[in-house]
Design a protein around this motif. Sequence first.
Motif, PDB file in Angstrom:
ATOM      1  N   HIS A   1      -0.895 -15.815  -9.686  1.00 59.46           N
ATOM      2  CA  HIS A   1       0.187 -16.799  -9.665  1.00 59.46           C
ATOM      3  C   HIS A   1       0.646 -17.058 -11.092  1.00 59.46           C
ATOM      4  CE1 HIS A   1       1.437 -21.235  -8.624  1.00 59.46           C
ATOM      5  NE2 HIS A   1       2.439 -20.518  -9.094  1.00 59.46           N
TER       6      HIS A   1
ATOM      7  N   GLY B   1       5.619 -23.028  -5.850  1.00 64.04           N
ATOM      8  CA  GLY B   1       4.512 -22.113  -6.095  1.00 64.04           C
ATOM      9  C   GLY B   1       3.175 -22.734  -5.735  1.00 64.04           C
TER      10      GLY B   1
ATOM     11  N   SER C   1       0.330 -21.330  -3.206  1.00 55.27           N
ATOM     12  CA  SER C   1      -1.079 -21.123  -3.584  1.00 55.27           C
ATOM     13  C   SER C   1      -2.034 -21.880  -2.678  1.00 55.27           C
ATOM     14  CB  SER C   1      -1.294 -21.552  -5.040  1.00 55.27           C
ATOM     15  OG  SER C   1      -0.714 -20.641  -5.933  1.00 55.27           O
TER      16      SER C   1
ATOM     17  N   HIS D   1      -4.467 -18.119 -11.819  1.00 54.03           N
ATOM     18  CA  HIS D   1      -3.239 -18.776 -12.259  1.00 54.03           C
ATOM     19  C   HIS D   1      -3.040 -18.550 -13.747  1.00 54.03           C
ATOM     20  CE1 HIS D   1      -0.809 -22.538 -13.323  1.00 54.03           C
ATOM     21  NE2 HIS D   1      -0.012 -21.774 -12.618  1.00 54.03           N
TER      22      HIS D   1
END
Length: 217
Positions: free
Chosen positions: A6, A22, A26, A40
């Motif tokens: 991510h 986002g 996730s 991340h």
Amino acid sequence: MANLLHLDSSADLETSRSRAIGHSFSEAWLAAAPGNTVTHRDLHRDPLPHLADAALHWPPRLRPAGSTPPADAEALQASLIAELLAADALLVGAPLYNYSLPSSLKAWIDNIHVPAVTAPFDVDTQPLAGRPAVIVTSRGASYDPGSPTDGWDHEVPALRLILGTALGMDVTVIATNLTLAETVPALSDQIDRSRRELVEAHEAAAALARELGAPAA
């Protein structure tokens, strides 16, 4: 279990819609199956340096004679590529800045797009072919087909070209427009659309994450 890479690139750490959407993706990814993980990387909080040497656009065997890029820059590039290759899916938070990519995201692209390593050149190599790449793009205005600003978005086409065409990934775009409608008087008549698209983007992100993160049948 599957790993999601991510990326966030918004400079807005408080009200960014690309960050928020986002996050919805996730969270749904982690809930989709036991053991799912998220790596991340915040490209704004922890920015990558721009390429230290033009030779880093190429693997060592294709670099000009005498090229000696800095060892630390070469090692960083290798680690970024390894991090991407270890991901089962890629999520890119990509706000539209000046009709293009945030420079922080462009620096990542320049590091991981290496012909003959992650993309074809003189050899037919696409190690990421078929893997999902989800682009969450947030745009202050709108760029509807047929409108005066049609074609002004030079971010999503570039990401489709790099991630989809060059790297061979399966690209999906989740977009939310008119993010400035709440604060720019000239766009205030578009507030309803802005809010509706934000809700729809969160829903689309969560649904897609559940689908992509679910265990293989």
